[in-house]
Design an enzyme around this catalytic site. Sequence first.
Site, mmCIF file in Angstrom:
data_model
loop_
_atom_site.group_PDB
_atom_site.id
_atom_site.type_symbol
_atom_site.label_atom_id
_atom_site.label_comp_id
_atom_site.label_asym_id
_atom_site.label_seq_id
_atom_site.Cartn_x
_atom_site.Cartn_y
_atom_site.Cartn_z
ATOM 1 N N GLN A 109 0.831 -1.222 0.000
ATOM 2 C CA GLN A 109 0.000 0.000 0.000
ATOM 3 C C GLN A 109 0.853 1.255 0.000
ATOM 4 O OE1 GLN A 109 -3.784 0.142 2.226
ATOM 5 N NE2 GLN A 109 -2.576 -0.908 3.789
ATOM 6 N N TYR A 156 2.830 -9.145 16.217
ATOM 7 C CA TYR A 156 3.117 -8.102 15.221
ATOM 8 C C TYR A 156 3.744 -6.876 15.888
ATOM 9 C CZ TYR A 156 2.157 -4.232 11.994
ATOM 10 O OH TYR A 156 2.265 -3.114 11.202
ATOM 11 N N LYS A 165 7.593 -5.522 15.364
ATOM 12 C CA LYS A 165 7.832 -4.171 14.816
ATOM 13 C C LYS A 165 8.670 -3.348 15.805
ATOM 14 C CE LYS A 165 6.571 -2.565 11.480
ATOM 15 N NZ LYS A 165 7.215 -2.542 10.133
ATOM 16 N N ASP A 214 13.959 -11.005 -2.055
ATOM 17 C CA ASP A 214 13.465 -11.533 -0.780
ATOM 18 C C ASP A 214 14.333 -10.945 0.328
ATOM 19 O OD1 ASP A 214 12.758 -12.858 1.493
ATOM 20 O OD2 ASP A 214 13.083 -14.876 0.697
ATOM 21 N N TRP A 219 -3.437 2.409 11.118
ATOM 22 C CA TRP A 219 -4.698 2.220 10.377
ATOM 23 C C TRP A 219 -4.576 2.684 8.911
ATOM 24 C CZ3 TRP A 219 -9.837 3.125 13.446
ATOM 25 C CH2 TRP A 219 -9.774 2.480 14.676
ATOM 26 N N ALA A 255 6.946 -5.369 5.284
ATOM 27 C CA ALA A 255 6.698 -5.882 6.625
ATOM 28 C C ALA A 255 5.748 -7.064 6.533
ATOM 29 C CB ALA A 255 6.069 -4.797 7.507
HETATM 30 N N1 NAP Z 1 -1.356 -1.428 7.197
HETATM 31 C C1 NAP Z 1 -1.492 -0.788 8.357
HETATM 32 O O1 NAP Z 1 -2.600 -0.569 8.865
HETATM 33 C C2 NAP Z 1 -0.261 -0.274 9.076
HETATM 34 C C3 NAP Z 1 -0.437 0.384 10.299
HETATM 35 C C4 NAP Z 1 0.689 0.860 10.964
HETATM 36 C C5 NAP Z 1 1.944 0.667 10.424
HETATM 37 N N2 NAP Z 1 2.086 0.003 9.257
HETATM 38 C C6 NAP Z 1 3.451 -0.211 8.741
HETATM 39 O O2 NAP Z 1 3.579 0.551 7.545
HETATM 40 C C7 NAP Z 1 4.403 -0.139 6.616
HETATM 41 C C8 NAP Z 1 3.688 -0.259 5.278
HETATM 42 O O3 NAP Z 1 2.469 -0.983 5.456
HETATM 43 P P1 NAP Z 1 1.561 -1.406 4.216
HETATM 44 O O4 NAP Z 1 0.161 -1.374 4.673
HETATM 45 O O5 NAP Z 1 1.986 -0.658 2.996
HETATM 46 O O6 NAP Z 1 2.003 -2.944 4.084
HETATM 47 P P2 NAP Z 1 1.626 -3.982 2.930
HETATM 48 O O7 NAP Z 1 0.658 -3.397 1.977
HETATM 49 O O8 NAP Z 1 1.315 -5.278 3.625
HETATM 50 O O9 NAP Z 1 3.016 -4.114 2.148
HETATM 51 C C9 NAP Z 1 4.117 -4.743 2.733
HETATM 52 C C10 NAP Z 1 4.893 -5.380 1.608
HETATM 53 O O10 NAP Z 1 6.038 -6.049 2.150
HETATM 54 C C11 NAP Z 1 6.256 -7.175 1.346
HETATM 55 N N3 NAP Z 1 7.076 -8.202 1.982
HETATM 56 C C12 NAP Z 1 6.753 -8.945 3.051
HETATM 57 N N4 NAP Z 1 7.725 -9.839 3.297
HETATM 58 C C13 NAP Z 1 8.689 -9.660 2.374
HETATM 59 C C14 NAP Z 1 9.949 -10.263 2.099
HETATM 60 N N5 NAP Z 1 10.440 -11.287 2.834
HETATM 61 N N6 NAP Z 1 10.671 -9.824 1.049
HETATM 62 C C15 NAP Z 1 10.201 -8.813 0.297
HETATM 63 N N7 NAP Z 1 9.030 -8.198 0.482
HETATM 64 C C16 NAP Z 1 8.272 -8.605 1.522
HETATM 65 C C17 NAP Z 1 4.867 -7.692 1.111
HETATM 66 O O11 NAP Z 1 4.855 -8.593 0.039
HETATM 67 P P3 NAP Z 1 3.741 -9.772 0.007
HETATM 68 O O12 NAP Z 1 2.430 -9.106 -0.215
HETATM 69 O O13 NAP Z 1 4.202 -10.636 -1.122
HETATM 70 O O14 NAP Z 1 3.824 -10.434 1.353
HETATM 71 C C18 NAP Z 1 4.094 -6.410 0.842
HETATM 72 O O15 NAP Z 1 4.067 -6.060 -0.526
HETATM 73 C C19 NAP Z 1 4.778 -1.459 7.285
HETATM 74 O O16 NAP Z 1 6.048 -1.325 7.875
HETATM 75 C C20 NAP Z 1 3.744 -1.644 8.364
HETATM 76 O O17 NAP Z 1 4.255 -2.392 9.458
HETATM 77 C C21 NAP Z 1 1.011 -0.468 8.570
#
Ligand code: NAP
Length: 291
Positions: free
Chosen positions: A13, A126, A130, A37, A152, A61
């Site tokens: 995202q 989680y 983190k 990876d 969120w 993540a």
């Molecule tokens: N989403 C939320 O509500 C939220 C809230 C607070 C903080 N955050 C933090 O904000 C950041 C961005 O979140 P987001 O929502 O954009 O996350 P996301 O859409 O889940 O994207 C994370 C990406 O990381 C990739 N990934 C996971 N394991 C991997 C690996 N071993 N090698 C390479 N790529 C890998 C995933 O690929 P796959 O899809 O193939 O697994 C996915 O494309 C993260 O650090 C998250 O912890 C998110």
Amino acid sequence: VTSLVLLTGAAGQLGTALRRTAPAGTIVVPTDRATLDLTDERAVHALIAVTRPTIIINTAAYTAVDRAEAEPELAQAINVAAASILAREAARIGARMIQLSTDYVFGPSNGVPRLPADATMPLSVYGRTKRDGEDAVLRTLGDSALIMRTAWLYSSHSPNFVTGMLRQIREREVLRVVCDQIGTPTWARGLADVIWRATAAWSAQRIVHWTDAGVASWYDFAVAIQEEGLQRGLLDRAAVITPIHASDYPTAARRPHYSVLDTSNAVAAFGLAPAHWRTNLRSALDEVPHA
Ligand SMILES: NC(=O)c1ccc[n+]([C@@H]2O[C@H](COP(=O)([O-])OP(=O)(O)OC[C@H]3O[C@@H](n4cnc5c(N)ncnc54)[C@H](OP(=O)(O)O)[C@@H]3O)[C@@H](O)[C@H]2O)c1
């Protein structure tokens, strides 16, 4: 070129929002799971040795909060070990690193928004992984690290609460949504703008908080998604949205009831004020294709 950015999680995202908004003068090297990876230390080392980025933005993540309870090793491998590998590689070539993190590093609260220096107390696998990832990046990189915590997160394209709600409202007559967890819905695009600002004006703070402005329960957020979706013709009828308590909807991971981040240090550091979450929800829904 003023900066060369290695972007992880480019298919996610936030990664997608960052790719779409990179400022002039910035070259982005996007990586996703298919191209790199992050748990493969040699592959990470090789790519960084060749590309020699000036900044690494680590959005990748393990983000499945409930699934992480059953797969702690996988969550640890990505959220801690891979973040550590990236930090070590950044240190080796003198690059900076922005590490994305989460409000779920915090535990139960007394209803006051969290400051970056507040004590962490994760309630879930989680949140713990983190938090440990934050610690590893800070230990390795010191002033060359910036931890950016958000909450969120949603966007107009990926599977997330907004796109999931639109689908469920189309499919169901009645929806039950938790009304006693409070947080701040945050549009990935707004966060991307702040991250690009942070790459240009390196902060004196080591940890910053960024979310949209305001607070909501998941129930309030769902009602807003329905109202704005109906207005835009993304929905052709309303569902009945019923508030329920978190205790009526058991999940594998524990979540805090009140999880609001105080963003004032980021506002001061970057000179950007967050839009209210409902304003950003409207902008995000303007981008959603009609079903
Ligand atoms: N989403 C939320 O509500 C939220 C809230 C607070 C903080 N955050 C933090 O904000 C950041 C961005 O979140 P987001 O929502 O954009 O996350 P996301 O859409 O889940 O994207 C994370 C990406 O990381 C990739 N990934 C996971 N394991 C991997 C690996 N071993 N090698 C390479 N790529 C890998 C995933 O690929 P796959 O899809 O193939 O697994 C996915 O494309 C993260 O650090 C998250 O912890 C998110």
